[in-house]
Design an enzyme around this catalytic site. Structure first.
Site, PDB file in Angstrom:
ATOM      1  N   THR A 277       0.868  -1.189   0.000  1.00 29.36           N
ATOM      2  CA  THR A 277       0.000   0.000   0.000  1.00 29.36           C
ATOM      3  C   THR A 277       0.896   1.228   0.000  1.00 29.36           C
ATOM      4  OG1 THR A 277      -1.899  -1.015   1.061  1.00 29.36           O
ATOM      5  CG2 THR A 277      -1.560   1.316   1.544  1.00 29.36           C
TER       6      THR A 277
ATOM      7  N   VAL B  84     -14.089  -2.929   2.469  1.00 32.38           N
ATOM      8  CA  VAL B  84     -13.406  -1.636   2.551  1.00 32.38           C
ATOM      9  C   VAL B  84     -12.494  -1.664   3.774  1.00 32.38           C
ATOM     10  CG1 VAL B  84     -13.688   0.851   2.826  1.00 32.38           C
ATOM     11  CG2 VAL B  84     -15.322  -0.429   1.425  1.00 32.38           C
ATOM     12  N   GLY B  85     -11.226  -1.375   3.552  1.00 34.32           N
ATOM     13  CA  GLY B  85     -10.253  -1.353   4.656  1.00 34.32           C
ATOM     14  C   GLY B  85     -10.145   0.030   5.258  1.00 34.32           C
ATOM     15  N   ASP B  86      -9.020   0.295   5.875  1.00 33.15           N
ATOM     16  CA  ASP B  86      -8.821   1.575   6.564  1.00 33.15           C
ATOM     17  C   ASP B  86      -8.389   2.708   5.640  1.00 33.15           C
ATOM     18  OD1 ASP B  86      -6.338  -0.075   6.388  1.00 33.15           O
ATOM     19  OD2 ASP B  86      -5.438   1.804   7.050  1.00 33.15           O
TER      20      ASP B  86
ATOM     21  N   THR C 182      -0.817   2.057   7.088  1.00 30.97           N
ATOM     22  CA  THR C 182      -0.786   0.853   6.253  1.00 30.97           C
ATOM     23  C   THR C 182      -0.725  -0.362   7.160  1.00 30.97           C
ATOM     24  OG1 THR C 182       0.589  -0.427   4.737  1.00 30.97           O
ATOM     25  CG2 THR C 182       1.726   1.256   6.005  1.00 30.97           C
ATOM     26  N   GLY C 183      -1.297  -1.460   6.694  1.00 34.40           N
ATOM     27  CA  GLY C 183      -1.310  -2.676   7.504  1.00 34.40           C
ATOM     28  C   GLY C 183      -2.653  -3.354   7.366  1.00 34.40           C
TER      29      GLY C 183
ATOM     30  N   GLY D 116      -6.236  -3.754   7.645  1.00 33.10           N
ATOM     31  CA  GLY D 116      -7.166  -2.644   7.812  1.00 33.10           C
ATOM     32  C   GLY D 116      -8.148  -2.760   8.960  1.00 33.10           C
TER      33      GLY D 116
END
Ligand code: ASP
Length: 288
Positions: free
Chosen positions: A161, A189-191, A211-212, A214
């Site tokens: 990301t 949907v992630g973070d 990043t990571g 989510g």
């Protein structure tokens, strides 16, 4: 006036043999942001240009080369935010468009909805001159999904990301773009595109790009948590403390942060997170 751009190429576990090229891409992106700063452009413009360079770079999990869903499709997400008026723009579950970060910026500038998702986001983008592309799925992304299907991917994410934070003219800005986690269910949907979770900017505290994985980042509201602790702990202390809070929720992540005074924070609890920092005055640093 102090001006800088700080870029990350994703938290994860990039093998030793690939770390140098991961950093190299971050340096190229940060230099593009630096050129924008030297041309007198805003922090927002510098952050967006840096992320755009990495969306074009198939080594990263954003734009071309993004991770695939369990169906083998590309669903992209991006967000931008600027710290002066806290304007923001974001897209999620976006079908393949080469530069989701530009669409997020166009939403910010339009000052209508902050966030659009899925087919509605694609329709809005097309109506605003963005062209969908169906040639953004790379062989490497297909291989990664195949490995994930065979249970051979460590963790759930690809480690690429991208994000940038910048400072110029006394204002901070943040930009983040991703293909999301490998093999995610369509519609997930992630973070990254969520204001306060993966992306945040406020001139009263800091600009942050995370990043990571989510899901824990969403539950902690990591970007805003980090920004809110800058006054108390300083930029690096706040980045580390926020990550500590995330760990209590089992999260694996990294984040970059810039405060309006030009101090920066870089923290991760993963094996790697490539990054590069370029000041408008020419000084550079990078790491992984
Ligand atoms: N945070 C992203 C997501 O969960 C993935 C990543 O940063 O690698 O979609």
């Amino acid at each position: 006036m102090r001006a800088l751009v700080l870029v990350h190429g994703g938290a994860g576990h990039v093998p030793e043999a690939r770390r140098a090229e991961h950093v190299e891409g971050c340096v190229a992106a940060a230099r593009a942001g630096q050129a924008a700063l030297r041309a007198g452009e805003s922090a927002l413009a510098a952050a967006v240009v840096a992320v755009e360079v990495m969306e074009n770079d198939a080594r990263y999990n954003a734009g071309t080369g993004g991770s695939l869903t369990s169906d083998g499709t590309l669903e992209l997400a991006a967000a931008v935010m600027e710290g002066r008026a806290r304007r923001a723009g974001a897209v999620a579950a976006l079908p393949p468009f080469p530069h989701p970060i530009r669409i997020a910026l166009a939403l910010l500038e339009a000052e209508g909805p902050v966030m659009l998702a899925g087919g509605g986001a694609a329709r809005w983008a097309a109506a605003h001159g963005f062209v969908r592309s169906d040639s953004m799925i790379t062989a490497r992304a297909r291989e990664r999904l195949a490995r994930w299907r065979e249970g051979r991917v460590r963790g759930v994410w690809a480690g690429g990301t991208v994000g940038a934070v910048a400072l110029a003219h006394g204002t901070v800005a943040a930009a983040t773009s991703t293909g999301g986690t490998v093999g995610k269910p369509p519609g997930r949907v992630g973070d990254s595109p969520i204001v306060g979770a993966g992306t945040w900017a406020d001139d009263a505290s800091a600009a942050v790009s995370c990043t990571g994985v989510g899901e824990p980042i969403l539950r902690v509201g990591l970007a805003r948590t980090a920004a809110d602790r800058v006054a108390e702990l300083g930029a690096q202390g706040a980045a580390e403390a926020a990550l500590g809070q995330l760990e209590e929720h089992g999260g694996e992540a990294g984040l970059i942060l810039v405060a309006p005074d030009g101090t920066v924070g870089i923290a991760r609890n993963t094996t790697t997170m490539s990054w590069a920092l370029c000041h408008a005055d020419g000084t550079e640093e990078s790491g992984c």
